[in-house]
Design an enzyme around this catalytic site. Structure first.
Site, short mmCIF file in Angstrom:
data_model
loop_
_atom_site.label_atom_id
_atom_site.label_comp_id
_atom_site.label_asym_id
_atom_site.label_seq_id
_atom_site.Cartn_x
_atom_site.Cartn_y
_atom_site.Cartn_z
N LYS A 94 0.86 -1.17 0.00
CA LYS A 94 0.00 0.00 0.00
C LYS A 94 0.90 1.22 0.00
O LYS A 94 2.06 1.14 0.44
CB LYS A 94 -0.87 -0.01 1.28
CG LYS A 94 -2.11 0.83 1.18
CD LYS A 94 -3.32 0.04 0.71
CE LYS A 94 -4.53 0.93 0.59
NZ LYS A 94 -5.72 0.22 0.19
N GLY A 194 -20.75 6.83 4.94
CA GLY A 194 -19.79 7.13 3.86
C GLY A 194 -20.41 6.70 2.54
O GLY A 194 -20.52 5.51 2.24
N VAL A 198 -17.67 3.76 -3.21
CA VAL A 198 -18.19 2.42 -2.88
C VAL A 198 -19.56 2.53 -2.22
O VAL A 198 -20.50 1.80 -2.58
CB VAL A 198 -17.22 1.66 -1.94
CG1 VAL A 198 -17.76 0.27 -1.63
CG2 VAL A 198 -15.84 1.57 -2.55
P1 NAD Z 1 -14.38 7.79 -1.13
O1 NAD Z 1 -13.34 8.76 -0.75
O2 NAD Z 1 -14.96 7.85 -2.50
O3 NAD Z 1 -15.61 7.88 -0.11
C1 NAD Z 1 -15.48 8.03 1.26
C2 NAD Z 1 -16.70 8.83 1.73
O4 NAD Z 1 -16.70 8.83 3.15
C3 NAD Z 1 -16.70 10.28 1.27
O5 NAD Z 1 -17.95 10.62 0.70
C4 NAD Z 1 -16.42 11.06 2.56
O6 NAD Z 1 -17.04 12.33 2.57
C5 NAD Z 1 -17.03 10.14 3.58
N1 NAD Z 1 -16.54 10.31 4.95
C6 NAD Z 1 -15.27 10.60 5.36
N2 NAD Z 1 -15.24 10.69 6.70
C7 NAD Z 1 -16.49 10.44 7.14
C8 NAD Z 1 -17.08 10.38 8.42
N3 NAD Z 1 -16.37 10.59 9.51
N4 NAD Z 1 -18.40 10.08 8.50
C9 NAD Z 1 -19.14 9.88 7.39
N5 NAD Z 1 -18.63 9.92 6.14
C10 NAD Z 1 -17.33 10.21 6.02
O7 NAD Z 1 -13.77 6.35 -0.82
P2 NAD Z 1 -14.26 4.95 -1.39
O8 NAD Z 1 -13.44 4.61 -2.58
O9 NAD Z 1 -15.73 4.91 -1.48
O10 NAD Z 1 -13.78 3.98 -0.21
C11 NAD Z 1 -14.47 3.92 1.03
C12 NAD Z 1 -13.74 2.98 1.97
O11 NAD Z 1 -13.66 1.69 1.36
C13 NAD Z 1 -12.29 3.39 2.29
O12 NAD Z 1 -12.01 3.02 3.62
C14 NAD Z 1 -11.47 2.54 1.34
O13 NAD Z 1 -10.18 2.29 1.83
C15 NAD Z 1 -12.30 1.27 1.30
N6 NAD Z 1 -12.11 0.47 0.09
C16 NAD Z 1 -12.36 1.02 -1.13
C17 NAD Z 1 -12.19 0.24 -2.28
C18 NAD Z 1 -12.51 0.79 -3.64
O14 NAD Z 1 -12.59 -0.01 -4.60
N7 NAD Z 1 -12.71 2.08 -3.79
C19 NAD Z 1 -11.73 -1.08 -2.16
C20 NAD Z 1 -11.50 -1.61 -0.89
C21 NAD Z 1 -11.68 -0.82 0.22
#
Ligand code: NAD
Length: 366
Positions: A94, A194, A198
Site C-alpha cells: 500500500k 460514507g 463504494v
Molecule cells: P471515497 O473517498 O470515495 O468515499 C469516502 C466517503 O466517506 C466520502 O464521501 C467522505 O465524505 C465520507 N466520509 C469521510 N469521513 C467520514 C465520516 N467521519 N463520517 C461519514 N462519512 C465520512 O472512498 P471509497 O473509494 O468509497 O472507499 C471507502 C472505503 O472503502 C475506504 O475506507 C477505502 O479504503 C475502502 N475500500 C475502497 C475500495 C474501492 O474499490 N474504492 C476497495 C476496498 C476498500
C-alpha cells in the site's frame, strides 16, 4: 484512518522503526520525498510470498508522519491477507501520500510518485484508494507499467468501486444468512456510513433489494444527491452508533469500531467497505461477546483487488463477477469456522490467509 498513539520515547529510542506499533514483519518500507513537487509518500510492502505487493495509494492529510506510517503499515498488512484469502497470487502493499488530495494533488506530484513506484521494479504495484481516481492512475501509467486501476480507454479495468460494492453486498448477505438464517435484506434497516465511490454503489444494491437504507456522510452535497437519486433517508443526528438498526455498513474510514462506539451499537451485523474497521483486535472479541456478526473488512471488500488483478491476468468481466460473488461463500465459511473454533471472525479470516501463505512458502522450499 487510524489515529493510534505515537510510540513512546522509550520505544522510539530502543527500536525506532521495526518497533513501530503496527510493524508486522513488513519486508520493505520506502520513504519517498521530492521537494520540487512537494511529494511526501510512504510505500509499504508487507509480504510478497504469493506475488507482487499490490495495493492502492491513499492521499490524506495526516495529523503527523507517525500516523501516516502507522496507516501504511496496517493497510499493507491488510492487503496481504485480502489477496491471500481471495485466492489471488498477489502479495500485500500500500502507499500513502501525505497531503490534501483536493488542493495538493498535481500531475507533477503524481508523475514523481510513479517514478518512485517504478524504482521498485514491480515488487510493488499501485492502484487507487481514498483521494485517488482512475485519471491519477493514468498519469502514473505514463511513467511506470506497475500500476492498475487505469481507465478502460487506456486498456485498464476502470473504477474498481462498483465491484468492491458488489463484493461488500455479497459479504453482507452472507453475514445476514449467518445471523438471521436468511440472506434476504428486504426490510432490513441498514445504515451506510460514507457514500463515496463504494458507499453509493452499495446503496443502489441495497435499495434494489428492498432494504430500508439510511445514509451518513460529512459531505452534505453528496448526501442530498444520493438521497434524491435512490430515495433513501439522511441521518441527521450526531451519534449514528446508538441508532436502532439491523446492519451497520462502515464505508468511510477505518477504526470506527472502538472503545467509544462498541457498547452503543445496536446493529446485529457489521459489513462494510472501509479498511481496518476494528480499531484493535480486542474489538473483534467484544463484538463476538455481544452477539454481533462482523464480516471481516479485508475479506468482503476484495472486489476492487479482484477487478484490478484482471488487468495483470487478462481475465474479463464475467470472471471478475464470478470471483466477486464467491465472497459470499468465503464469508459464510469464515463465519462458520470462527464459530467452530471459538475465535473472532477477524482472527479466523487472518488465520485462513496465513495458512495459504505458509503453504506457498512450503511449496517454494521444495
Ligand atoms: P471515497 O473517498 O470515495 O468515499 C469516502 C466517503 O466517506 C466520502 O464521501 C467522505 O465524505 C465520507 N466520509 C469521510 N469521513 C467520514 C465520516 N467521519 N463520517 C461519514 N462519512 C465520512 O472512498 P471509497 O473509494 O468509497 O472507499 C471507502 C472505503 O472503502 C475506504 O475506507 C477505502 O479504503 C475502502 N475500500 C475502497 C475500495 C474501492 O474499490 N474504492 C476497495 C476496498 C476498500
Amino acid at each position: 484512518m487510524t489515529t493510534e498513539i505515537i510510540p513512546s520515547a522509550e520505544l522510539v529510542k530502543a527500536d525506532p522503526v521495526f518497533g513501530q506499533l503496527s510493524f508486522d514483519n513488513h519486508e520493505q518500507i520506502v520513504f519517498c520525498n521530492d521537494k520540487d513537487t512537494g511529494l511526501k509518500a510512504i510505500i509499504g510492502i508487507h509480504n510478497t510470498v504469493l506475488g507482487p505487493a499490490l495495493g492502492g495509494t491513499r492521499m490524506w492529510q495526516y495529523n503527523n508522519e507517525w500516523e501516516a506510517l502507522n496507516d501504511v503499515l496496517r493497510l499493507s498488512q491488510g492487503m496481504t491477507y485480502k489477496s491471500a484469502i481471495t485466492g489471488l497470487n498477489l502479495g500485500g502493499g500500500k502507499a500513502v501520500i501525505i497531503g490534501d488530495a483536493k488542493t495538493q494533488k498535481t500531475p507533477e506530484l503524481m508523475r514523481k510518485f510513479g517514478e518512485f513506484v517504478h524504482s521498485l521494479s514491480g515488487k510493488y504495484i499501485t492502484a487507487e484508494d481514498v483521494g485517488m481516481n482512475t485519471e491519477d492512475m493514468d498519469i502514473v501509467r505514463d511513467v511506470t507499467p506497475y500500476v492498475t486501476g487505469i481507465s478502460e480507454s487506456k486498456g485498464g479495468s476502470g473504477n474498481p468501486s462498483p465491484i468492491t460494492a458488489y463484493g461488500v453486498f455479497m459479504g453482507m448477505k452472507a453475514a445476514a444468512k449467518f445471523q438471521y438464517g436468511s440472506d434476504v435484506l428486504e426490510g432490513k434497516t441498514i445504515y451506510v456510513q460514507g457514500i463515496g465511490h463504494v458507499g453509493e454503489a452499495l446503496v443502489e444494491h441495497l435499495v434494489n433489494e428492498g432494504a430500508r437504507v439510511t445514509i451518513d456522510d460529512i459531505n452534505r452535497e453528496r448526501l442530498e444527491k444520493v438521497s434524491a437519486k435512490y430515495g433513501v433517508s439522511i441521518y441527521e443526528g450526531n451519534d449514528l452508533y446508538s441508532e436502532p438498526m439491523d446492519i451497520y455498513a462502515p464505508c468511510a474510514l477505518g477504526a470506527t469500531i472502538n472503545d467509544n462506539t462498541i457498547n452503543k451499537l445496536k446493529a446485529k451485523v457489521i459489513a462494510g467497505a472501509a479498511n481496518n474497521q476494528l480499531a484493535q483486535d480486542k474489538h473483534g472479541r467484544m463484538l463476538q461477546d455481544r452477539g454481533i456478526v462482523y464480516a471481516p473488512d479485508f475479506l468482503i471488500n476484495a472486489g476492487g483487488i479482484i477487478n484490478v488483478f484482471a488487468e495483470l491476468e487478462n481475465y474479463g468481466k464475467q470472471e471478475i463477477i464470478r470471483k466477486t460473488e464467491n465472497i459470499y461463500n468465503t464469508t459464510l465459511e469464515i463465519l462458520q469456522r470462527a464459530k467452530a473454533n471459538g475465535v473472532t471472525t477477524h482472527i479466523a479470516a487472518v488465520n485462513a490467509a496465513k495458512e495459504r501463505i505458509e503453504a506457498r512458502k512450503r511449496e517454494n522450499l521444495k
